[in-house]
Design an enzyme around this catalytic site. Structure first.
Site, PDB file in Angstrom:
ATOM      1  N   SER A 175       0.910  -0.974   0.604  1.00  0.00           N
ATOM      2  CA  SER A 175       0.086   0.383   0.002  1.00  0.00           C
ATOM      3  C   SER A 175       1.088   1.512   0.308  1.00  0.00           C
ATOM      4  CB  SER A 175      -0.995  -0.413   1.181  1.00  0.00           C
ATOM      5  OG  SER A 175      -2.055   0.961   1.195  1.00  0.00           O
ATOM      6  N   ASP A 446      -8.495  -6.107  -5.397  1.00  0.00           N
ATOM      7  CA  ASP A 446      -8.183  -4.622  -4.384  1.00  0.00           C
ATOM      8  C   ASP A 446      -8.614  -3.717  -5.806  1.00  0.00           C
ATOM      9  OD1 ASP A 446      -7.076  -2.803  -3.212  1.00  0.00           O
ATOM     10  OD2 ASP A 446      -4.664  -3.505  -3.312  1.00  0.00           O
ATOM     11  N   HIS A 474      -5.583  -7.208  -0.983  1.00  0.00           N
ATOM     12  CA  HIS A 474      -4.349  -6.164  -0.861  1.00  0.00           C
ATOM     13  C   HIS A 474      -3.476  -6.748  -0.426  1.00  0.00           C
ATOM     14  CE1 HIS A 474      -3.242  -2.040  -0.771  1.00  0.00           C
ATOM     15  NE2 HIS A 474      -3.291  -1.721   0.981  1.00  0.00           N
TER      16      HIS A 474
END
Length: 507
Positions: A175, A446, A474
């Site tokens: 991320s 995601d 994710h």
């Protein structure tokens, strides 16, 4: 006798299935399996880009393990670039790094991001507007550079060549941490050998229709993985209904804002709840893991399927559709069952005539710290949904509302076009004079994967690669391996292992 045989065979098959099949369980804790053997704090300067006296410093926390460092001083270092939270949380949830370290005999080190966890430049006073000015991506990258340069002293490691003053370092991040890993390769390529950037939306900026792509992506996750026909279409319809609803509709559906309903502020409350709900359901798509997971919120395996069951129970009335959507939202944000109301006032949108209140720093995701970053360099990623989600503004009106609140909360003005100028766009990363040695791994469930859709295989000497794992959530590839992972998630890990070996010249 044949009937008895069939009955006995059926019983045998039932027993066999019971023995072989087991319900997915939550992944093990990396902290329990590999307790940190390396824990420390390294002093760094508060402002890397000024030279005036006095020079103020603070401690950046790091932790890791040397249990796999089989080559002693010559062992490479796998370093995780910390993101928006306590570094212990990322250590605990990134089991894939430990598996890879065991394969190649490496150190594992996690470095905390300034203004999160224990790495606070001004202690408890770090979150005043005057002190937040040192929270930026550029400062964080400089912190990581200081830590990397200190590894020979901290770990006693040395590069693979006798003349190498620095250790062989592979950066990792998921991320925002993945964005930092890639950007560190862009700004400081001489300090590391390569980077694995997972779920890292490095090309996610206003004026590019990216919010539409993001919306379509999480709707597609519900459509493709919801287990119920047309679940994505139902969710799309529910979000459109709620965006055109009234306060009376929300109240009748059971929506309970913490500040109550202000009838003079109808449009803002509807906008806030729509943004809150979209942030929750898009984040639910993001964490649709095939096993129970409590990283963002305590959720069962395949939570999108459960959410689709809740959505499918509504009839044709708008209020009932909103009520079903609310149940999905609560399923995500209130897994602990202790959320008494929805804090709509904390949304950065929907404050045309009012000011949201600055909330205390949370103990997990740094709400103040992250919203400050969203108010300066990351305008498209404000925190939402009681701190459980992120959602990009969808139009200039919402961007302007966020900018107004940023001025009131932090006395700052967003510069949404600074980051593309400072770090480039996706096409630049793929150019022959752009990045080198970066593997972008995305997962199809995601929705943030659209943030690297402009990155194509290329870069310096063809060393920049993007891989999209179908059926993954994710940065699922950074988590411990699981028998329930999609085939492509296993392939992503295999690609990461072979790529790292290639970068390090390992057989």
């Amino acid at each position: 006798r044949k009937l008895l045989q069939y009955d006995e065979m059926f019983l045998f098959l039932c027993l066999l299935v019971t023995c072989v099949y087991s319900e997915p369980i939550e992944q093990p804790s990396a902290y329990d399996l590999y307790p940190p053997t390396i824990v420390g704090h390294l002093p760094v300067v508060v402002d890397h880009f000024r030279y005036s006296l006095p020079v103020r410093t603070f401690d950046i926390q790091y932790l890791g393990t040397d249990v796999f460092a089989s080559a002693g001083r010559k062992s490479p270092v796998l370093m995780y670039c910390g993101n928006e939270g306590e570094i212990e949380d990322f250590y605990n949830a990134t089991g894939g790094m430990f598996e890879l370290a065991e394969e190649i005999g490496a150190y594992v080190i996690f470095v905390e991001h300034r203004y999160y966890g224990d790495s606070l430049p001004f202690g408890n006073e770090s979150f005043t507007n005057e002190n937040l000015v040192y929270l930026s991506i550029e400062q964080a990258l400089a912190d990581f550079s200081v830590v990397i340069s200190s590894f020979p002293d901290i770990l006693g490691c040395q590069g693979s060549q006798a003349s190498d003053a620095l250790c062989d370092v592979i950066l990792f991040g998921g991320s925002y941490g993945g964005m930092l890993a890639a950007w560190h390769r862009l700004k400081y390529p001489h300090l590391s050998t390569g980077a694995i950037a997972s779920g890292a939306p490095i090309d996610f900026y206003p004026g590019t229709e990216i919010q539409t792509s993001f919306y379509n992506a999480f709707i597609a996750t519900f459509q493709d993985y919801g287990g119920i026909t047309d679940c994505g279409i139902q969710l799309d319809n529910a979000l459109k209904i709620v965006s055109n609803s009234s306060i009376s509709d929300l109240e009748a559906a059971g929506v309970l804002p913490c500040g109550g309903f202000d009838v003079s502020n109808t449009n803002n409350i509807v906008e806030q709840f729509t943004f809150y709900a979209a942030g929750a359901v898009s984040s639910l798509a993001m964490v649709d893991y095939p096993y129970p997971c409590g990283f963002m919120s305590p959720l069962p395996a395949n939570p999108v399927q459960y959410a689709c069951e809740l959505l499918s129970g509504s009839d044709d009335s708008d209020v009932d559709v909103i009520r079903s959507l609310l149940q999905v939202v609560l399923f995500y944000v209130n897994g602990t069952k202790d959320l008494p109301c929805l804090d709509l006032d904390s949304e950065l949108v929907g404050h045309s005539n009012s000011q949201m209140k600055k909330k205390p720093q949370s103990t997990d995701l740094g709400v103040i710290s992250w919203n400050y970053q969203a108010c300066t360099e990351l305008l498209m990623e404000p925190i939402t949904s009681d701190g459980y989600g992120f959602y990009p503004p969808g139009n200039p009106k919402q961007s302007n509302e966020i900018a107004q609140q940023c001025a009131k909360l932090f006395n700052v003005e967003p510069r949404p076009y600074w980051m593309p100028k400072a770090f480039g766009r996706g096409s630049y990363y793929s150019s022959t004079n752009g990045l080198s040695n970066v593997l972008f791994i995305e997962n199809s469930k995601d929705p943030w994967h659209v943030g690297t859709s402009t990155v194509t295989n290329g870069g310096v000497d063809g060393s920049v690669v993007r891989f999209l794992a179908q059926g993954g959530a994710h940065h699922q590839d950074l988590r411990f391996s699981s028998e329930y992972d999609a085939i492509d998630v296993h392939r992503a890990r295999e690609l990461a292992l072979s790529t790292v070996k290639q970068w390090l010249n390992l057989s």
